[in-house]
Design an enzyme around this catalytic site. Structure first.
Site, PDB file in Angstrom:
ATOM      1  N   LYS A 189       0.812  -1.224   0.000  1.00 46.11           N
ATOM      2  CA  LYS A 189       0.000   0.000   0.000  1.00 46.11           C
ATOM      3  C   LYS A 189       0.839   1.264   0.000  1.00 46.11           C
ATOM      4  O   LYS A 189       0.464   2.264  -0.628  1.00 46.11           O
ATOM      5  CB  LYS A 189      -0.937   0.015   1.226  1.00 46.11           C
ATOM      6  CG  LYS A 189      -2.113  -0.901   1.115  1.00 46.11           C
ATOM      7  CD  LYS A 189      -3.220  -0.410   2.029  1.00 46.11           C
ATOM      8  CE  LYS A 189      -4.231  -1.462   2.364  1.00 46.11           C
ATOM      9  NZ  LYS A 189      -3.708  -2.632   3.064  1.00 46.11           N
TER      10      LYS A 189
ATOM     11  N   GLU B 169      -5.036   7.092   6.967  1.00 47.87           N
ATOM     12  CA  GLU B 169      -5.729   7.886   5.941  1.00 47.87           C
ATOM     13  C   GLU B 169      -6.912   8.590   6.580  1.00 47.87           C
ATOM     14  O   GLU B 169      -7.500   8.088   7.540  1.00 47.87           O
ATOM     15  CB  GLU B 169      -6.251   6.970   4.828  1.00 47.87           C
ATOM     16  CG  GLU B 169      -5.167   6.423   3.921  1.00 47.87           C
ATOM     17  CD  GLU B 169      -5.717   5.394   2.950  1.00 47.87           C
ATOM     18  OE1 GLU B 169      -6.906   5.039   3.057  1.00 47.87           O
ATOM     19  OE2 GLU B 169      -4.942   4.935   2.099  1.00 47.87           O
TER      20      GLU B 169
ATOM     21  N   ASN C  46      -4.880  -4.447  -6.035  1.00 47.34           N
ATOM     22  CA  ASN C  46      -4.841  -5.874  -5.722  1.00 47.34           C
ATOM     23  C   ASN C  46      -4.199  -6.571  -6.905  1.00 47.34           C
ATOM     24  O   ASN C  46      -4.739  -6.560  -8.012  1.00 47.34           O
ATOM     25  CB  ASN C  46      -6.248  -6.419  -5.470  1.00 47.34           C
ATOM     26  CG  ASN C  46      -6.871  -5.790  -4.239  1.00 47.34           C
ATOM     27  OD1 ASN C  46      -6.227  -5.653  -3.209  1.00 47.34           O
ATOM     28  ND2 ASN C  46      -8.119  -5.378  -4.351  1.00 47.34           N
TER      29      ASN C  46
ATOM     30  N   ARG D 144      -3.818  -9.381  -8.279  1.00 45.33           N
ATOM     31  CA  ARG D 144      -4.279 -10.768  -8.430  1.00 45.33           C
ATOM     32  C   ARG D 144      -5.646 -10.759  -9.095  1.00 45.33           C
ATOM     33  O   ARG D 144      -6.222  -9.684  -9.306  1.00 45.33           O
ATOM     34  CB  ARG D 144      -4.429 -11.401  -7.041  1.00 45.33           C
ATOM     35  CG  ARG D 144      -5.513 -10.685  -6.226  1.00 45.33           C
ATOM     36  CD  ARG D 144      -5.896 -11.406  -4.959  1.00 45.33           C
ATOM     37  NE  ARG D 144      -7.081 -10.812  -4.370  1.00 45.33           N
ATOM     38  CZ  ARG D 144      -7.097  -9.798  -3.503  1.00 45.33           C
ATOM     39  NH1 ARG D 144      -5.969  -9.264  -3.099  1.00 45.33           N
ATOM     40  NH2 ARG D 144      -8.220  -9.327  -3.034  1.00 45.33           N
TER      41      ARG D 144
ATOM     42  N   VAL E 236     -12.053 -12.122  -6.192  1.00 44.63           N
ATOM     43  CA  VAL E 236     -13.250 -12.944  -5.969  1.00 44.63           C
ATOM     44  C   VAL E 236     -14.366 -12.527  -6.925  1.00 44.63           C
ATOM     45  O   VAL E 236     -14.993 -13.361  -7.571  1.00 44.63           O
ATOM     46  CB  VAL E 236     -13.754 -12.797  -4.515  1.00 44.63           C
ATOM     47  CG1 VAL E 236     -15.065 -13.545  -4.315  1.00 44.63           C
ATOM     48  CG2 VAL E 236     -12.706 -13.269  -3.518  1.00 44.63           C
TER      49      VAL E 236
ATOM     50  N   ARG F 112     -22.167 -13.054  -2.360  1.00 51.97           N
ATOM     51  CA  ARG F 112     -21.271 -14.065  -1.809  1.00 51.97           C
ATOM     52  C   ARG F 112     -22.004 -14.856  -0.736  1.00 51.97           C
ATOM     53  O   ARG F 112     -22.422 -14.291   0.280  1.00 51.97           O
ATOM     54  CB  ARG F 112     -20.046 -13.399  -1.172  1.00 51.97           C
ATOM     55  CG  ARG F 112     -19.163 -12.647  -2.138  1.00 51.97           C
ATOM     56  CD  ARG F 112     -17.859 -12.321  -1.480  1.00 51.97           C
ATOM     57  NE  ARG F 112     -17.068 -11.359  -2.226  1.00 51.97           N
ATOM     58  CZ  ARG F 112     -15.808 -11.046  -1.915  1.00 51.97           C
ATOM     59  NH1 ARG F 112     -15.231 -11.618  -0.888  1.00 51.97           N
ATOM     60  NH2 ARG F 112     -15.154 -10.162  -2.644  1.00 51.97           N
TER      61      ARG F 112
END
Lengths: 120, 488
Positions: B116, B199, B288, B290, B293, B333
């Site tokens: 990050k 933040e 991210n 990758r 989901v 989900r």
């Protein structure tokens, strides 16, 4: 396990149902409930007096001591499981009867962590 | 056809392992599954062309075991899925060192954007707006100073990972110490990395992310997903397109995402996350590195198979050309948890499972009937994704699909998902990151007919013959007799 049709008050209802040794699962319209067989515990509501580990994990904080008075919702144990912290709260007002865990201890799913007795 | 990927090992489990294998089947690429001992009966094991047991429950995180399995099976590539080793640059490097193609970004890109702090720095350097805050807050004092500067409320976050782990919202200076310590503890436990950043807490905010794919010829953006509906920073429902941004914002966010990807030479799949503030301004949050989901939502509106794109890019190809997105997709989900009791995780055997089969409803499942859902892994059981030409129709399709799904044997959030999709917030599209947690979710009352059914079923001694004439065993020969009544 299967679909069952039950007549109730003049209407036929269709449910999914699975019987187990402990009770029956019933499903309908995206909902599912488990109804336990009538036992003393089932009548009172299952496990009202205990706080159990919902998962195998590590106890990171214990806020309960023997004899202390707690209110429903008080966080008694913080369990770290699957990399997240879970705050386990008192299911009702009462007195801490016994604490069965310690900070840093690894506990298995289902282990009783704290038992409460009803307010005198 | 991707010639360099002759055999792919999936270093994952559950629904994503199954989903990846579906594409590998279509591409005629043999698959190798790895599994823990407790997962021996899991669907992903049986779907693969070969399966190798690699040890106890945590083995999916074990680089050596995964590589040993790849070696013994003769795999030429590894798809890490999401979670586990997917964003572990060390693992990506170990794969390359072992002569395996890693289906994902390069270790360098992973490091540049996966952390990050580093990602925020790149964004600042190229002029992508970021959330006001401080990159480094590894002491309570540093956190306090940053908080004073940007103003409370603030968010403490782990630099080394996501999923809400190591994250704490802090309303005021009084709450800072406990939050800081909790964040540090959780971050260290989750990522072996206690580095934190601070933040400003933007509120109410929408979480909107842009899907990127980087290939040989550069990076493209495949549109956005709105993922505001979260609980403890875990997404619950996602959709595309976002109902809350203008076409101009969409364009600007996609351009910023591609700029970020190009700045680090990003290849393969990634997601650039943004926060949209109440004024409509967008702020870069993190990347991210990758496949995520919720990628099916993008697949349904673009028609692009993202895993296929990942495989082709990993074999040296370009990112696909991006068509005009079409229609609206929403994903829910389904988790093994009790939504009416603090969402505590549930485990148990799935005693009955029936999915609705509908055009335009996709089900990515990692379970089957008779499977024991274990407490060792994340609670995601399956994803239901509905597509329609407009949002309201997609919402109705998804809700109906959830109502027509039967899953008995353990608690799930099925009924909560239906309530969420029925809620005013969702119907109106006024979804923010606080929407789920700001409402109390209560179990709907159990109809008297259900109680009556339970009583009848529990008092009826026989397992074979059903109540009121319908057999209880769906595979029983009694089924061939048709409707009949037995001794009323």
């Amino acid at each position: 396990m299967s679909w069952v049709e039950i007549e109730f008050e003049g209407t036929t209802h269709r449910f999914a149902a699975v019987k187990t040794s402990e009770g029956v699962w019933i499903g309908w319209r995206g909902r599912a409930v488990f109804v336990p067989r009538e036992t003393k515990d089932a009548a009172r509501g299952i496990e009202e007096d205990t706080v159990r580990a919902p998962m195998t994990g590590k106890v990171v904080k214990v806020n309960a001591t023997h004899g202390s008075r707690v209110r429903e919702g008080d966080v008694l144990v913080i369990l770290e499981a699957m990399k997240m912290e879970y705050r386990l709260a008192a299911p009702h007002d009462g007195i801490v009867e016994a604490v069965h865990c310690a900070e840093g201890q690894l506990v298995d799913l289902g282990k009783t962590l704290v038992t409460l007795s009803e307010e005198a | 056809m991707a010639s360099a990927l002759r055999k792919v090992l999936i270093a994952n489990r559950g629904e994503i392992a199954c989903r990846i294998m579906k594409t590998l089947r279509e591409m005629r690429i043999p698959s190798v599954a790895v599994h823990s001992d407790v997962d021996a009966g899991a669907p992903h094991v049986w779907m693969a062309d070969e399966a190798i047991e690699i040890g106890g429950p945590r083995s999916y995180l074990d680089v050596e075991k995964v590589l040993a399995a790849a070696r013994s099976a003769g795999a030429t590539a590894v798809h890490p899925g999401y979670g586990f080793l997917a964003e572990n640059a060390g693992f990506a490097e170990a794969c390359s060192a072992a002569g395996l193609v890693f289906v994902g970004p390069s270790p360098a890109a992973m490091r540049a954007l996966g952390d990050k702090r580093s990602a925020r720095q790149v964004a600042e350097q190229i002029g992508v707006p970021v959330v006001p805050g401080a990159r480094e807050c590894d002491t309570l004092e540093a956190a306090a100073a940053a908080a004073e500067r940007v103003g409370y409320p603030i968010l403490i976050k782990a630099a080394g990972g996501g999923g809400g782990k190591g994250m704490r919202r802090v309303a005021s200076r009084d709450d800072l110490k406990e939050a800081f310590e909790g964040a540090e503890r959780e971050s260290r436990a989750a990522f072996a990395d206690a580095r934190l950043l601070v933040e400003r807490y933007i509120h109410p905010a929408r979480h909107v992310e842009v899907q990127i794919l980087g290939g040989r010829d550069g990076a493209v953006a495949l549109g956005e997903r709105e993922c505001s509906l979260q609980r403890r920073y875990q997404k619950v429902v996602e959709e595309s397109p976002s109902p809350g941004i203008t076409a101009g914002t969409r364009r600007a966010m996609c351009e910023a995402a591609v700029k970020l990807a190009r700045a680090v030479g990003y290849t393969n799949a990634g997601t650039v996350e943004f926060l949209i503030g109440p004024d409509g301004a967008f702020y870069f949050l993190e990347v991210n590195t990758r496949l995520q989901v919720e990628h099916p939502v993008t697949e349904m509106v673009t028609g692009i198979d993202m895993v296929a794109a990942q495989i082709e890019i990993a074999a040296g190809g370009s990112a696909p050309s991006v068509p005009q997105p079409r229609g609206h997709a929403i994903e829910a989900r389904l988790n093994s948890e009790d939504p009416y009791n603090q969402f505590l995780p549930a485990s148990g055997k799935i005693l009955m499972l029936e999915w609705p089969v509908r055009p335009s409803v996709r089900i990515d499942s990692g379970v089957r009937e008779e499977l024991d859902v274990l407490p060792y892994y994340d609670p995601l059981i399956a994803k239901l994704i509905a597509w329609a030409s407009d949002r309201e129709q997609a919402r109705l399709r998804l809700m109906t699909a959830l109502q027509d799904t039967t899953l008995l044997g353990l608690s799930t959030n099925q009924s909560f998902l239906i309530q969420l999709l029925e809620s005013d917030s969702f119907v109106s599209g006024q979804t923010y990151t606080t929407t789920v947690e700001s409402q109390t979710w209560e179990a709907p009352p159990v109809p008297e007919a259900v109680r009556h059914a339970a009583r009848r079923l529990l008092t009826h001694r026989s397992e074979r013959v059903g109540v009121d004439g319908v057999p209880l065993d769906r595979h029983s020969p009694w089924n061939t007799l048709g409707r009949f009544r037995m001794g009323v």
